[in-house]
Design a protein around this motif. Sequence first.
Motif, PDB file in Angstrom:
ATOM      1  N   GLN A  55     -10.143 -30.393  10.190  1.00 52.32           N
ATOM      2  CA  GLN A  55     -10.501 -29.575   9.055  1.00 52.32           C
ATOM      3  C   GLN A  55     -11.105 -30.454   7.975  1.00 52.32           C
ATOM      4  O   GLN A  55     -10.778 -31.650   7.880  1.00 52.32           O
ATOM      5  CB  GLN A  55      -9.267 -28.869   8.483  1.00 52.32           C
ATOM      6  CG  GLN A  55      -8.564 -27.913   9.456  1.00 52.32           C
ATOM      7  CD  GLN A  55      -9.302 -26.609   9.627  1.00 52.32           C
ATOM      8  OE1 GLN A  55     -10.480 -26.634   9.973  1.00 52.32           O
ATOM      9  NE2 GLN A  55      -8.653 -25.492   9.419  1.00 52.32           N
ATOM     10  N   LYS A 102     -15.877 -11.238   7.857  1.00 50.02           N
ATOM     11  CA  LYS A 102     -16.584 -11.283   9.136  1.00 50.02           C
ATOM     12  C   LYS A 102     -17.236  -9.947   9.475  1.00 50.02           C
ATOM     13  O   LYS A 102     -18.311  -9.895  10.081  1.00 50.02           O
ATOM     14  CB  LYS A 102     -15.623 -11.694  10.258  1.00 50.02           C
ATOM     15  CG  LYS A 102     -15.276 -13.184  10.260  1.00 50.02           C
ATOM     16  CD  LYS A 102     -14.445 -13.558  11.456  1.00 50.02           C
ATOM     17  CE  LYS A 102     -14.298 -15.060  11.585  1.00 50.02           C
ATOM     18  NZ  LYS A 102     -15.584 -15.742  11.874  1.00 50.02           N
ATOM     19  N   ALA A 144     -19.281 -21.219   1.361  1.00 49.73           N
ATOM     20  CA  ALA A 144     -19.668 -21.500   2.744  1.00 49.73           C
ATOM     21  C   ALA A 144     -18.615 -22.293   3.513  1.00 49.73           C
ATOM     22  O   ALA A 144     -18.346 -22.018   4.686  1.00 49.73           O
ATOM     23  CB  ALA A 144     -21.003 -22.255   2.753  1.00 49.73           C
ATOM     24  N   THR A 145     -18.019 -23.289   2.864  1.00 49.28           N
ATOM     25  CA  THR A 145     -17.048 -24.142   3.570  1.00 49.28           C
ATOM     26  C   THR A 145     -15.881 -23.323   4.098  1.00 49.28           C
ATOM     27  O   THR A 145     -15.477 -23.460   5.266  1.00 49.28           O
ATOM     28  CB  THR A 145     -16.513 -25.247   2.631  1.00 49.28           C
ATOM     29  OG1 THR A 145     -17.609 -26.014   2.147  1.00 49.28           O
ATOM     30  CG2 THR A 145     -15.547 -26.151   3.378  1.00 49.28           C
ATOM     31  N   ASN A 147     -15.808 -20.004   4.475  1.00 45.81           N
ATOM     32  CA  ASN A 147     -16.290 -18.970   5.390  1.00 45.81           C
ATOM     33  C   ASN A 147     -16.557 -19.514   6.793  1.00 45.81           C
ATOM     34  O   ASN A 147     -16.328 -18.837   7.794  1.00 45.81           O
ATOM     35  CB  ASN A 147     -17.559 -18.320   4.832  1.00 45.81           C
ATOM     36  CG  ASN A 147     -17.294 -17.551   3.545  1.00 45.81           C
ATOM     37  OD1 ASN A 147     -16.180 -17.106   3.296  1.00 45.81           O
ATOM     38  ND2 ASN A 147     -18.322 -17.410   2.713  1.00 45.81           N
ATOM     39  N   GLU A 148     -17.036 -20.748   6.869  1.00 48.65           N
ATOM     40  CA  GLU A 148     -17.318 -21.347   8.174  1.00 48.65           C
ATOM     41  C   GLU A 148     -16.050 -21.600   8.987  1.00 48.65           C
ATOM     42  O   GLU A 148     -16.075 -21.604  10.213  1.00 48.65           O
ATOM     43  CB  GLU A 148     -18.077 -22.662   7.988  1.00 48.65           C
ATOM     44  CG  GLU A 148     -19.515 -22.476   7.513  1.00 48.65           C
ATOM     45  CD  GLU A 148     -20.192 -23.791   7.191  1.00 48.65           C
ATOM     46  OE1 GLU A 148     -19.518 -24.850   7.369  1.00 48.65           O
ATOM     47  OE2 GLU A 148     -21.356 -23.777   6.744  1.00 48.65           O
ATOM     48  N   LEU A 149     -14.961 -21.811   8.308  1.00 51.32           N
ATOM     49  CA  LEU A 149     -13.697 -22.058   9.011  1.00 51.32           C
ATOM     50  C   LEU A 149     -13.172 -20.813   9.710  1.00 51.32           C
ATOM     51  O   LEU A 149     -12.467 -20.911  10.719  1.00 51.32           O
ATOM     52  CB  LEU A 149     -12.643 -22.568   8.023  1.00 51.32           C
ATOM     53  CG  LEU A 149     -12.863 -23.962   7.457  1.00 51.32           C
ATOM     54  CD1 LEU A 149     -11.811 -24.257   6.391  1.00 51.32           C
ATOM     55  CD2 LEU A 149     -12.785 -25.002   8.570  1.00 51.32           C
ATOM     56  N   GLY A 150     -13.481 -19.654   9.167  1.00 57.81           N
ATOM     57  CA  GLY A 150     -13.023 -18.418   9.783  1.00 57.81           C
ATOM     58  C   GLY A 150     -11.503 -18.353   9.847  1.00 57.81           C
ATOM     59  O   GLY A 150     -10.799 -18.697   8.904  1.00 57.81           O
ATOM     60  N   TYR A 153      -8.911 -21.145   8.916  1.00 53.61           N
ATOM     61  CA  TYR A 153      -8.475 -21.315   7.533  1.00 53.61           C
ATOM     62  C   TYR A 153      -7.019 -20.887   7.359  1.00 53.61           C
ATOM     63  O   TYR A 153      -6.312 -21.370   6.473  1.00 53.61           O
ATOM     64  CB  TYR A 153      -9.383 -20.499   6.612  1.00 53.61           C
ATOM     65  CG  TYR A 153      -9.127 -20.692   5.139  1.00 53.61           C
ATOM     66  CD1 TYR A 153      -9.536 -21.845   4.480  1.00 53.61           C
ATOM     67  CD2 TYR A 153      -8.491 -19.691   4.383  1.00 53.61           C
ATOM     68  CE1 TYR A 153      -9.317 -22.019   3.124  1.00 53.61           C
ATOM     69  CE2 TYR A 153      -8.276 -19.857   3.026  1.00 53.61           C
ATOM     70  CZ  TYR A 153      -8.682 -21.025   2.401  1.00 53.61           C
ATOM     71  OH  TYR A 153      -8.469 -21.194   1.060  1.00 53.61           O
TER      72      TYR A 153
END
Length: 326
Positions: A55, A102, A144-145, A147-150, A153
């Motif tokens: 992460q 999502k 973005a950071t 959100n990219e983890l989905g 997180y």
Amino acid sequence: MKLKHFFNELRLMIGYTVNSTSHAEKLISALGGFLGIACVFWLTSLVVNAGILDQPSSILVIASMGASAVLLFAVPHGALSQPWALVGGHLISGLIGISCFKLFGDTFVIAGLAVGLAIAAMYYLHCIHPPGGATALTVVMGGATINELGYHYLLIPVAINVAVILLFSVLFNAFFAWRRYPAHFAHKFKKSVSVKPSDRQFELTHEDFAAAMQELDSYVDITPEGLSDLLELAKQHAEKNITHPSEIIAGHMYSNGKLGSLWSIRQIVDASPTDSQPHRDKVIYKVLAGDGGYQTGICLRSEFHQWARFEVIKHNQQWIKVEADE
């Protein structure tokens, strides 16, 4: 007098209440919050820097942990502070926030939807924890950071943060017997004072409070066990003085001993000489708090004596009953 009444009404309307906790308790709460958040940062960074989980190191602590720290260390026995509320509130709200992003994106409408759904889910799953709403909002609008983890997180930082602050709050509050956490520990190991039911004028039961809370139909931030403890302490205080004051004295303050909107505190401003004839033995009083606030009145001493349940004094901004032998 009218201005004083206005400010009193304003205080009640905005919900400004007196905090009677000691300075030591306030400092302990502050220390717990400081050490708790520091511990969350430290242990989460160890996990991330050790590469145990892949992460970004920029995400170590979610902002809503600060709000959780307030609840766990300032209100450790509140219903909103208990372990299931903490764990379920953050993880379920985080799951809802990620799913909303999502499916629908990160518009302000979706942010509101995520928070609204999180509130409903926490209600139905019995884990209301206000910082959970902030967690749901963060994962939608966090950039973005995040959100990219989905769904990753939810593991780091959310689950790690929750686990660390939960464990730390159990350990920290264990050092102070009256603050043991979870609230069940404080209730379980508390020394109780037994009173014979026959010695009491009345008996309110746990079921009575449950029925009253259901009728109120609003969430109350206190556990059933905490409510029972509070009820028992209130009963014990009520039993200390169940008679009217022996005499009514000018300058002294008295309470009618009632609850809710009927409660009132009056102070004797002036009184007739004690040798006055009964029909001329009058007192002048002013209302200091409660029903009829800041009004003045005059009545027979005998009428005031019947109204007054006990004498009170003001201590630390709270009205305290004067014991009969004082």
